[in-house]
Design an enzyme around this catalytic site. Structure first.
Site, PDB file in Angstrom:
ATOM      1  CE1 TYR A   1      -2.028  -4.839   9.265  1.00  0.00           C
ATOM      2  CE2 TYR A   1      -2.279  -2.663   8.329  1.00  0.00           C
ATOM      3  CZ  TYR A   1      -2.469  -4.018   8.245  1.00  0.00           C
ATOM      4  OH  TYR A   1      -3.074  -4.572   7.151  1.00  0.00           O
TER       5      TYR A   1
ATOM      6  CG  ASN B   1      -7.738  -4.611   1.076  1.00  0.00           C
ATOM      7  OD1 ASN B   1      -7.092  -3.605   1.379  1.00  0.00           O
ATOM      8  ND2 ASN B   1      -7.212  -5.814   1.047  1.00  0.00           N
TER       9      ASN B   1
ATOM     10  CG  HIS C   1      -1.935  -1.104   1.227  1.00  0.00           C
ATOM     11  ND1 HIS C   1      -3.217  -1.006   0.753  1.00  0.00           N
ATOM     12  CD2 HIS C   1      -1.815  -2.386   1.671  1.00  0.00           C
ATOM     13  CE1 HIS C   1      -3.848  -2.154   0.907  1.00  0.00           C
ATOM     14  NE2 HIS C   1      -3.014  -3.020   1.453  1.00  0.00           N
TER      15      HIS C   1
HETATM   16 FE1  HDE Z   1      -2.327  -4.933   5.487  1.00  0.00          FE
HETATM   17  N1  HDE Z   1      -0.534  -4.123   5.956  1.00  0.00           N
HETATM   18  N2  HDE Z   1      -1.651  -6.754   6.050  1.00  0.00           N
HETATM   19  N3  HDE Z   1      -4.068  -5.815   4.884  1.00  0.00           N
HETATM   20  N4  HDE Z   1      -3.024  -3.176   4.896  1.00  0.00           N
HETATM   21  C1  HDE Z   1      -0.195  -2.839   5.805  1.00  0.00           C
HETATM   22  O1  HDE Z   1       0.895  -1.533   7.413  1.00  0.00           O
HETATM   23  C2  HDE Z   1      -0.551  -6.965   6.772  1.00  0.00           C
HETATM   24  C3  HDE Z   1      -4.381  -7.135   4.990  1.00  0.00           C
HETATM   25  C4  HDE Z   1      -4.287  -2.884   4.495  1.00  0.00           C
HETATM   26  O2  HDE Z   1      -3.283   3.379   3.937  1.00  0.00           O
HETATM   27  C5  HDE Z   1       1.133  -2.506   6.422  1.00  0.00           C
HETATM   28  O3  HDE Z   1       1.096   0.711   7.656  1.00  0.00           O
HETATM   29  C6  HDE Z   1      -0.444  -8.353   7.132  1.00  0.00           C
HETATM   30  C7  HDE Z   1      -5.789  -7.336   4.799  1.00  0.00           C
HETATM   31  C8  HDE Z   1      -4.376  -1.490   4.120  1.00  0.00           C
HETATM   32  O4  HDE Z   1      -1.624   3.230   5.361  1.00  0.00           O
HETATM   33  C9  HDE Z   1       1.564  -3.835   7.052  1.00  0.00           C
HETATM   34  C10 HDE Z   1      -1.539  -8.956   6.577  1.00  0.00           C
HETATM   35  C11 HDE Z   1      -6.294  -6.093   4.586  1.00  0.00           C
HETATM   36  C12 HDE Z   1      -3.104  -0.964   4.345  1.00  0.00           C
HETATM   37  C13 HDE Z   1       0.414  -4.743   6.684  1.00  0.00           C
HETATM   38  C14 HDE Z   1      -2.295  -7.943   5.900  1.00  0.00           C
HETATM   39  C15 HDE Z   1      -5.213  -5.155   4.624  1.00  0.00           C
HETATM   40  C16 HDE Z   1      -2.279  -2.043   4.835  1.00  0.00           C
HETATM   41  C17 HDE Z   1       2.122  -1.864   5.514  1.00  0.00           C
HETATM   42  C18 HDE Z   1      -1.878 -10.428   6.622  1.00  0.00           C
HETATM   43  C19 HDE Z   1      -7.739  -5.712   4.295  1.00  0.00           C
HETATM   44  C20 HDE Z   1      -2.653   0.447   4.075  1.00  0.00           C
HETATM   45  C21 HDE Z   1       2.186  -0.407   5.907  1.00  0.00           C
HETATM   46  C22 HDE Z   1      -2.361 -10.826   7.914  1.00  0.00           C
HETATM   47  C23 HDE Z   1      -8.641  -6.000   5.388  1.00  0.00           C
HETATM   48  C24 HDE Z   1      -3.041   1.384   5.167  1.00  0.00           C
HETATM   49  C25 HDE Z   1       1.352  -0.299   7.065  1.00  0.00           C
HETATM   50  C26 HDE Z   1      -2.607   2.771   4.796  1.00  0.00           C
HETATM   51  C27 HDE Z   1      -0.950  -1.893   5.207  1.00  0.00           C
HETATM   52  C28 HDE Z   1       0.386  -6.022   7.096  1.00  0.00           C
HETATM   53  C29 HDE Z   1      -3.465  -8.221   5.173  1.00  0.00           C
HETATM   54  C30 HDE Z   1      -5.422  -3.755   4.403  1.00  0.00           C
HETATM   55  C31 HDE Z   1       2.909  -4.382   6.609  1.00  0.00           C
HETATM   56  C32 HDE Z   1       0.646  -9.010   7.929  1.00  0.00           C
HETATM   57  C33 HDE Z   1      -6.553  -8.664   4.882  1.00  0.00           C
HETATM   58  C34 HDE Z   1      -5.606  -0.762   3.598  1.00  0.00           C
HETATM   59  O5  HDE Z   1       1.657  -3.730   8.438  1.00  0.00           O
END
Ligand code: HDE
Length: 684
Positions: free
Chosen positions: A360, A146, A73
Site C-alpha cells: 500500500y 472488504n 478499488h
Molecule cells: Fe488491497 N490493495 N491488496 N486488499 N485493498 C489496494 O492500495 C493488495 C487485499 C483493499 O479505498 C491498493 O491504495 C495486495 C485484501 C481495499 O483506497 C494496493 C493484496 C483486502 C483497498 C493493494 C491485497 C484488501 C485496497 C490499490 C494481497 C481486504 C482500497 C490502491 C496481499 C482485507 C482502499 C491502494 C481504498 C487497495 C494491494 C489484498 C482491501 C495495490 C498486494 C485481502 C479496501 O496497494
C-alpha cells in the site's frame, strides 16, 4: 442536513477549504485575469501567441488534472463520520480510542468495487472494499477491509496474477468490471484456494443494495495487545444497523445501465438527508493457547472463524454523517494502508497481510506522486508529525531548523525517541524460528470444507442465486474445459451444486462428489439479517383522478416508519386527485424505474383506466414482481393484478385492499416493506 456530533474533533481540513464564490479570476501566481474565453492572438483571426502565459497555465494545469487510478478499488465513494467504543476494551488493548467510551474519534470511510475502472458502474458483481481511517489521538489507524470475510488467495505474491486475471483481458481490454470472462475462471480452476471467496462472489453479497447495508471485514487475523503486554488474536467485523441487503442480478444489471452511480448516490443522498449511516464494530477474540484448536489455520485468510465457534462481541459504533466537499481532494487522494496501526493493535504472520504491509505504501508513492502523500490534508493525522524525514516531491511543510538527523546535539537531541510515558508503538515480541523456505504450510491445504460450510448455511433463495451466478459467469467463458474443471471443483464442495451448475453449462456432473462437511453457520445467511423499513424507498404511481385519501394514508405511514417515496407519473408537475386537490410528481417514467425502489404502490381512482393499457405501468409492475418486491394496490388499482404474471392469485408481498379506513391495509404494506423481498413468490 449533514450533522456533526457535538464533541466530534474535526479533521484539519478547514484551513485548506477554499470558497470560490466571490472575487475576480486570477492566475496561479495571483495575477488578475479579465478574459478567460479568448487566447492571445496576432490579429482577431491570427495565430495564437506563445507569450500567452494565461492560456498556457490554464491548459497545462488541465493537461495534468488526472492522477493514476488505484490499480484495484479504483471506483469508490467516501464519507466522514466518527467512531465511539461502547465500553473500555483496555483489558484487551492499550489503544486509547478503544479504551475510552467518551472519546469520539473522527473517521473517513471509502467504499469501493475492486475490478472496475474509476468510471465503471457501481452494481457489478464484485467484492466491495470497506476501508476505514480512524484519526486517533495516537496517530492514524486503518482497517482496510472488504465486504466478504475471506480472500481469494493465501499468499500476497499471487495477488498480481489474481488481479491480472480479473481485470479486462489485455489484448482487447474487455470486459469492464466483470469476472465473467475466460481469464478469471481460468485462474480459478488452476487455483483451488480461490474456492471459498468464489462462493461468496457468486452469492448475493457480491451485489450489495447499498454501501449502508453491507458488512465489512478486516479479514486477516490481527493481534490486540494490552498495557501488560498480553495479546489475543482478533478479527474485525463491521455490522450495518439496517442489516445486510442485496440486489437481485437482473436488477443489478439494469441499474448498471440506468444509474451507474447507484450506490454512490444512495450514500450521498442519505447523508445529505440526515439519515444516520451506522455500523457496529464487532470483534472475535481468540486466546493464544487456542491458536491450533481448529481444523483451519487462523493465519489462512481464505478461512473465516464461524461465529458459532468464536462468538462476536459488539464493541462500538461508527456513524457516517458528512459528505466530502471535494471528491478528488478527499475520496480520490485518501491513502489507506493496513500497516497504519496504533499502539495496542498489531499484525500476525498471515502471509497475505505481510505482503499488504508493503504494497500500500509502495502504490501510493506512484499514485500520489511521491513520498509526501501523508501531508495531503485527508491523510494527515491529528497528532503532530515529528521526525527527520525531509524533502521529496510536493513537500508541504517548511521544516525549520539546522538539524534533520538523530542523534544530534545541535538541536539538544530533539526530536527525541519516545519515552515510556509517551505514546509509542512497540511490536509484539513474537518468537519466530524456521528455515528459509518458499513453501506453503500444510495447514493451508484444505480448500473445500469452508466453501461447503458456506453452501450449507445458505437459504434456498441464496442457493438459487449462487447456481444462477455460476451458470451466468461460466456461460460467458468460451473455453469449455474451464466449464468442466469448475464443475469438478464444485464436486468437492457439494454434489447438488455441482450437478445444477453442470446442467446449466452442458457439462458432465462430477462422478465422484464429496460433501466435506455437514456443518452450517446460520450467521452466514442473509436470511437472518435485521430488517427495517427505515430509508426504504417506495414509488407511488399516480395520474389524473387518483384517490387522495388512500395516497395520504400511505404517505403518512411511510414517513412515520422512516421510509421515503417518489411520486411518479407520465410528466413532472401537478396531478389532480379525485377531490380536486393536487399532488406534485417528482419523477416520471422517463427518469426513473422500478429497479430504484424497494416497493411500489398504486392508489385507486379513475386513473386506473389509463394504467391498464400503460406500458410504463406494466413495466414497473413486472420488474417489481420479478424482483420479489412489495406491490401495493388499493381500491380500483386491484384490477391491475391481471397485469402480474400470477393473475388473480394472492401472493406474498402483493398487498391488495383496502379495508374502510386503510388502517390495516397500511399496516400490512409497511410490514411487507419491512420484510424486503418476498422470495417465496414463484417467478419464471
Ligand atoms: Fe488491497 N490493495 N491488496 N486488499 N485493498 C489496494 O492500495 C493488495 C487485499 C483493499 O479505498 C491498493 O491504495 C495486495 C485484501 C481495499 O483506497 C494496493 C493484496 C483486502 C483497498 C493493494 C491485497 C484488501 C485496497 C490499490 C494481497 C481486504 C482500497 C490502491 C496481499 C482485507 C482502499 C491502494 C481504498 C487497495 C494491494 C489484498 C482491501 C495495490 C498486494 C485481502 C479496501 O496497494
Amino acid at each position: 442536513m449533514e450533522s456533526q456530533k457535538p464533541n466530534q474533533k474535526s479533521l484539519n481540513l478547514e484551513s485548506v477549504r477554499v470558497n470560490h464564490d466571490s472575487g475576480y479570476l486570477t492566475t496561479n501566481q495571483g495575477v488578475g485575469v479579465n478574459n478567460t474565453d479568448d487566447a492571445l492572438k496576432a490579429g482577431k483571426r491570427g495565430p495564437t501567441l506563445m507569450e500567452d502565459f494565461i492560456f498556457r497555465e490554464k491548459i497545462t494545469h488541465f493537461d495534468h488534472e488526472r492522477i493514476p487510478e488505484r490499480i484495484v478499488h479504483a471506483r469508490g465513494s467516501g464519507a466522514h463520520g466518527y467512531f465511539q467504543v461502547y465500553e473500555s476494551m483496555s483489558h484487551l488493548t492499550k489503544a486509547h480510542f478503544l479504551s475510552d467510551p467518551n472519546l469520539v474519534t473522527p473517521v473517513f470511510v471509502r467504499f469501493s468495487t475492486v475490478a472496475g475502472f474509476r468510471g465503471s458502474p457501481d452494481t457489478v458483481r464484485d467484492v466491495r472494499g470497506f476501508a476505514v481511517k480512524f484519526y486517533t489521538q495516537e496517530g492514524n489507524y486503518d482497517i482496510v477491509g472488504n465486504n466478504m470475510p475471506v480472500f481469494f488467495i493465501q499468499d500476497a505474491i499471487k495477488f498480481p496474477d489474481l488481479i491480472h486475471s480479473i481485470k479486462p483481458e489485455p489484448n482487447n481490454e474487455m470486459p469492464q468490471a466483470a469476472s465473467a470472462h475466460d481469464t478469471f475462471w481460468d485462474f480459478v480452476v488452476n487455483t483451488p484456494e480461490t474456492m471459498h471467496n468464489v462462493m461468496w462472489l457468486m452469492s448475493p453479497r457480491a451485489v450489495p443494495k447499498s454501501y449502508r447495508t453491507m458488512n465489512g471485514f478486516g479479514i486477516h487475523t490481527f493481534r490486540l495487545v494490552n498495557a501488560k503486554g498480553d495479546f489475543k488474536f482478533v478479527k474485525f467485523h463491521w455490522k450495518p444497523i439496517l442489516g445486510v441487503h442485496s440486489l437481485v442480478w437482473d436488477e443489478a444489471q439494469k441499474i448498471a445501465g440506468k444509474d451507474p452511480d447507484f450506490n454512490r448516490r444512495d450514500l450521498w443522498e442519505n447523508i445529505k438527508n440526515g439519515n444516520p449511516i451506522e455500523f457496529e464494530l464487532a470483534i472475535q477474540i481468540l486466546d493464544p493457547e487456542d491458536e491450533f484448536k481448529f481444523d483451519f489455520d487462523i493465519l489462512d485468510c481464505t478461512k473465516l472463524w464461524p461465529e458459532e465457534l468464536i462468538p462476536l462481541q459488539t464493541i462500538g459504533k461508527m456513524v457516517l454523517n458528512k459528505n466530502v466537499d471535494n471528491f478528488f481532494a478527499e475520496t480520490e487522494q485518501v491513502a489507506f494502508c493496513p500497516a497504519n496501526v496504533v499502539p495496542g493493535i498489531d499484525f500476525t504472520n498471515d502471509p497475505m497481510l505481510q505482503g499488504r504491509l508493503f504494497s500500500y505504501l509502495d502504490t501510493q508513492i506512484s499514485r500520489l506522486g511521491g513520498p509526501n502523500f501523508q501531508q495531503i490534508p485527508i491523510n494527515q493525522p491529528l497528532t503532530k508529525v515529528n521526525n527527520n524525514q525531509r524533502d521529496g516531491m510536493h513537500r508541504m511543510t517548511i521544516d525549520v531548523g539546522q538539524t534533520s538527523y538523530y542523534p544530534n546535539s545541535l538541536n539538544c537531541g530533539e526530536p527525541h525517541a519516545a519515552n515510556d510515558g509517551e505514546s509509542h508503538f512497540e511490536h509484539y515480541q513474537e518468537k519466530v524460528e524456521g528455515h528459509i523456505i518458499r513453501e506453503r504450510s500444510e495447514s493451508f491445504r484444505d480448500h473445500y470444507t469452508q466453501p461447503a460450510m458456506f453452501w450449507n448455511s445458505m437459504s434456498d433463495w441464496e442457493k438459487v442465486h449462487i447456481i444462477d451466478a455460476f451458470r451466468f459467469e461460466l456461460g460467458k467463458c468460451k473455453n469449455k474445459s474451464t466449464h468442466q474443471r469448475l464443475v469438478d471443483m464444485l464436486g468437492n464442495v457439494d454434489s447438488e451444486l455441482a450437478q445444477k451448475v453442470a446442467e446449466g453449462l452442458g457439462a458432465i456432473p462430477p462422478t465422484q462428489a464429496a460433501n466435506p462437511t455437514t456443518f452450517s453457520s446460520p450467521a452466514l445467511s442473509m436470511a437472518n439479517t435485521p430488517k427495517s423499513p427505515k430509508t426504504k424507498k417506495v414509488a407511488i404511481l399516480i395520474d389524473e383522478g387518483f384517490h387522495k385519501t388512500q395516497f395520504n394514508a400511505i404517505t403518512t405511514a411511510l414517513t412515520a416508519a422512516g421510509a421515503c417515496f417518489d411520486v411518479v407519473s407520465c410528466k413532472l408537475g401537478s396531478v389532480t386527485a379525485d377531490d380536486n386537490s393536487t399532488e406534485e410528481c417528482n419523477q416520471t417514467y422517463a427518469t426513473t424505474a422500478s429497479v430504484f425502489y424497494d416497493a411500489i404502490y398504486i392508489p385507486g381512482g379513475s386513473h386506473i383506466e389509463l394504467f391498464r393499457d400503460s406500458i410504463d405501468v406494466q413495466g414497473f409492475l413486472t420488474d417489481a414482481y420479478n424482483h420479489y418486491k412489495t406491490i401495493g394496490l388499493s381500491g380500483e388499482a386491484t384490477a391491475l393484478l391481471c397485469l402480474l404474471r400470477s393473475g388473480q392469485d394472492m401472493e406474498p408481498g402483493i398487498i391488495c385492499g383496502p379495508d374502510e379506513d386503510m388502517k390495516s391495509y397500511v399496516a400490512d404494506f409497511i410490514e411487507a416493506l419491512t420484510t424486503g423481498r418476498h422470495f417465496q413468490r414463484k417467478i419464471g
